[in-house]
Design a protein around this motif. Structure first.
Motif, PDB file in Angstrom:
ATOM      1  N   GLY A 287       0.577  -1.224   0.180  1.00  0.00           N
ATOM      2  CA  GLY A 287      -0.084   0.041  -0.163  1.00  0.00           C
ATOM      3  C   GLY A 287       0.876   1.126   0.089  1.00  0.00           C
ATOM      4  O   GLY A 287       0.233   2.335  -0.219  1.00  0.00           O
ATOM      5  N   ILE A 288       1.696   1.244   0.845  1.00  0.00           N
ATOM      6  CA  ILE A 288       2.948   2.362   0.575  1.00  0.00           C
ATOM      7  C   ILE A 288       3.519   2.197  -0.673  1.00  0.00           C
ATOM      8  O   ILE A 288       3.032   3.639  -0.879  1.00  0.00           O
ATOM      9  CB  ILE A 288       4.223   2.140   1.948  1.00  0.00           C
ATOM     10  N   SER A 289       3.549   1.458  -1.630  1.00  0.00           N
ATOM     11  CA  SER A 289       4.329   1.464  -3.143  1.00  0.00           C
ATOM     12  C   SER A 289       3.054   2.751  -3.485  1.00  0.00           C
ATOM     13  O   SER A 289       3.389   3.023  -4.160  1.00  0.00           O
ATOM     14  CB  SER A 289       5.184   0.038  -3.499  1.00  0.00           C
ATOM     15  N   GLU A 290       2.168   1.799  -3.304  1.00  0.00           N
ATOM     16  CA  GLU A 290       0.938   2.034  -4.300  1.00  0.00           C
ATOM     17  C   GLU A 290       0.873   3.248  -4.086  1.00  0.00           C
ATOM     18  O   GLU A 290       0.980   4.743  -4.653  1.00  0.00           O
ATOM     19  CB  GLU A 290      -0.525   1.646  -4.606  1.00  0.00           C
TER      20      GLU A 290
ATOM     21  N   THR B 165       9.963   9.589 -21.692  1.00  0.00           N
ATOM     22  CA  THR B 165      10.597   7.818 -21.497  1.00  0.00           C
ATOM     23  C   THR B 165      10.981   7.948 -19.955  1.00  0.00           C
ATOM     24  O   THR B 165      10.773   6.791 -19.636  1.00  0.00           O
ATOM     25  CB  THR B 165      12.247   7.605 -22.035  1.00  0.00           C
ATOM     26  N   SER B 166      11.145   8.932 -19.601  1.00  0.00           N
ATOM     27  CA  SER B 166      10.965   8.760 -17.444  1.00  0.00           C
ATOM     28  C   SER B 166      10.132   8.021 -17.041  1.00  0.00           C
ATOM     29  O   SER B 166       9.931   7.321 -16.552  1.00  0.00           O
ATOM     30  CB  SER B 166      11.732   9.538 -17.310  1.00  0.00           C
ATOM     31  N   LEU B 167       8.476   8.941 -17.222  1.00  0.00           N
ATOM     32  CA  LEU B 167       7.523   8.245 -16.711  1.00  0.00           C
ATOM     33  C   LEU B 167       6.972   6.553 -17.424  1.00  0.00           C
ATOM     34  O   LEU B 167       7.240   5.721 -16.083  1.00  0.00           O
ATOM     35  CB  LEU B 167       6.357   8.946 -17.341  1.00  0.00           C
ATOM     36  N   VAL B 168       7.347   6.331 -18.635  1.00  0.00           N
ATOM     37  CA  VAL B 168       7.042   5.355 -19.578  1.00  0.00           C
ATOM     38  C   VAL B 168       7.736   4.146 -18.009  1.00  0.00           C
ATOM     39  O   VAL B 168       7.565   2.789 -17.842  1.00  0.00           O
ATOM     40  CB  VAL B 168       7.922   4.882 -20.884  1.00  0.00           C
ATOM     41  N   ALA B 169       8.970   4.302 -17.901  1.00  0.00           N
ATOM     42  CA  ALA B 169      10.181   3.519 -17.279  1.00  0.00           C
ATOM     43  C   ALA B 169       9.788   3.468 -16.021  1.00  0.00           C
ATOM     44  O   ALA B 169       9.917   2.174 -14.877  1.00  0.00           O
ATOM     45  CB  ALA B 169      11.403   3.647 -16.855  1.00  0.00           C
ATOM     46  N   MET B 170       9.084   3.945 -14.571  1.00  0.00           N
ATOM     47  CA  MET B 170       8.416   4.753 -13.587  1.00  0.00           C
ATOM     48  C   MET B 170       7.151   3.835 -13.602  1.00  0.00           C
ATOM     49  O   MET B 170       6.790   3.070 -12.966  1.00  0.00           O
ATOM     50  CB  MET B 170       8.142   5.665 -13.672  1.00  0.00           C
ATOM     51  N   LEU B 171       6.145   3.632 -14.838  1.00  0.00           N
ATOM     52  CA  LEU B 171       5.626   2.967 -14.977  1.00  0.00           C
ATOM     53  C   LEU B 171       5.763   1.660 -15.030  1.00  0.00           C
ATOM     54  O   LEU B 171       4.778   0.241 -14.428  1.00  0.00           O
ATOM     55  CB  LEU B 171       4.542   3.115 -15.601  1.00  0.00           C
ATOM     56  N   VAL B 172       6.578   0.730 -16.083  1.00  0.00           N
ATOM     57  CA  VAL B 172       7.093  -0.326 -16.237  1.00  0.00           C
ATOM     58  C   VAL B 172       7.696  -1.007 -15.115  1.00  0.00           C
ATOM     59  O   VAL B 172       7.115  -2.280 -14.182  1.00  0.00           O
ATOM     60  CB  VAL B 172       8.343  -0.556 -17.725  1.00  0.00           C
ATOM     61  N   GLU B 173       8.040  -0.030 -14.248  1.00  0.00           N
ATOM     62  CA  GLU B 173       8.497  -0.111 -12.936  1.00  0.00           C
ATOM     63  C   GLU B 173       7.677  -0.560 -11.938  1.00  0.00           C
ATOM     64  O   GLU B 173       7.555  -2.025 -10.966  1.00  0.00           O
ATOM     65  CB  GLU B 173       9.646   0.758 -12.493  1.00  0.00           C
ATOM     66  N   ALA B 174       6.877  -0.084 -12.131  1.00  0.00           N
ATOM     67  CA  ALA B 174       5.636  -0.433 -11.188  1.00  0.00           C
ATOM     68  C   ALA B 174       4.426  -1.736 -11.362  1.00  0.00           C
ATOM     69  O   ALA B 174       4.371  -2.115 -10.101  1.00  0.00           O
ATOM     70  CB  ALA B 174       4.807   0.988 -11.480  1.00  0.00           C
ATOM     71  N   GLU B 175       4.697  -1.744 -12.718  1.00  0.00           N
ATOM     72  CA  GLU B 175       3.709  -3.156 -12.881  1.00  0.00           C
ATOM     73  C   GLU B 175       4.842  -4.388 -12.859  1.00  0.00           C
ATOM     74  O   GLU B 175       4.094  -5.253 -12.103  1.00  0.00           O
ATOM     75  CB  GLU B 175       3.946  -2.959 -14.483  1.00  0.00           C
TER      76      GLU B 175
ATOM     77  N   GLU C  93       6.743  -4.669  -9.999  1.00  0.00           N
ATOM     78  CA  GLU C  93       6.229  -5.230  -8.812  1.00  0.00           C
ATOM     79  C   GLU C  93       5.046  -5.636  -8.338  1.00  0.00           C
ATOM     80  O   GLU C  93       4.923  -6.130  -7.611  1.00  0.00           O
ATOM     81  CB  GLU C  93       6.487  -3.943  -8.021  1.00  0.00           C
ATOM     82  N   ARG C  94       4.117  -5.452  -9.355  1.00  0.00           N
ATOM     83  CA  ARG C  94       3.007  -5.480  -8.857  1.00  0.00           C
ATOM     84  C   ARG C  94       2.721  -7.036  -9.514  1.00  0.00           C
ATOM     85  O   ARG C  94       2.046  -7.977  -9.092  1.00  0.00           O
ATOM     86  CB  ARG C  94       1.794  -5.010 -10.178  1.00  0.00           C
ATOM     87  N   GLY C  95       3.905  -7.328 -10.466  1.00  0.00           N
ATOM     88  CA  GLY C  95       2.994  -8.580 -10.951  1.00  0.00           C
ATOM     89  C   GLY C  95       3.193  -9.694 -10.804  1.00  0.00           C
ATOM     90  O   GLY C  95       2.975 -10.867 -10.768  1.00  0.00           O
TER      91      GLY C  95
END
Length: 126
Positions: free
Chosen positions: A66-69, A112-122, A124-126
Motif C-alpha cells: 500500500g505504501i508503494s501504491e 521515457t522516464s514516465l514509461v520507465a516508472m510505470l513499467v517498474e510499478a507494473e 512490482e505488482r506482477g
C-alpha cells in the motif's frame, strides 16, 4: 531480533532434539514449515505462535505494498504537474485511466522516464 527467531528462542528448551521440528529449525526452514512440523508433533503452542507471526508478516507485506501504491500515486501527481494540459498522457492521467493506457500514451509522446516508472510499478505488482 526477528520475531520468528524470538519465538524459536523462547521455545528452545521444549523442542525435542530428534524431532522433525528441531530438524526444520536446524536447516533454516521457513516459519510455515516449522509450524506445520510442530503441529504434527503436538507442539501446539509453538505452532500457534509461528502461525500468528506468519499472519502478521503477511499483513505487514500488504501494508508495504500500500505504501508503494501511495508512492506511485504521489510520483504520478508530481509528474503530471510537469506535463502540458493538452497532451494525451495528461488527459488519461486526469481521467484516472489504467496505468497501461497512460504508459502507452507516454511512450508515443516520448516520455521515457514516465514509461520507465510505470513499467517498474507494473513489475512490482506482477
Amino acid at each position: 531480533m526477528d520475531i520468528v527467531k524470538q519465538i524459536l528462542a523462547s521455545f528452545a528448551g521444549t523442542i525435542p532434539a530428534g524431532s522433525r521440528t528441531a530438524a526444520a529449525i536446524g536447516r533454516g526452514a521457513v516459519a510455515e514449515e516449522i509450524s506445520e512440523c510442530a503441529a504434527e508433533e503436538g507442539l501446539h503452542a509453538l505452532a500457534a505462535a509461528l502461525f500468528e507471526a506468519s499472519q502478521n508478516e503477511a499483513t505487514l507485506d500488504k501494508e508495504a505494498q500500500g505504501i508503494s501504491e501511495r508512492s506511485l500515486t504521489e510520483r504520478l501527481v508530481e509528474f503530471r504537474r510537469s506535463l502540458p494540459d493538452g497532451c494525451e498522457t495528461s488527459r488519461l492521467m486526469d481521467a484516472g485511466a489504467r496505468l497501461e493506457e497512460i504508459s502507452e500514451a507516454a511512450q508515443k509522446e516520448g516520455l521515457t522516464s514516465l514509461v520507465a516508472m510505470l513499467v517498474e510499478a507494473e513489475q512490482e505488482r506482477g
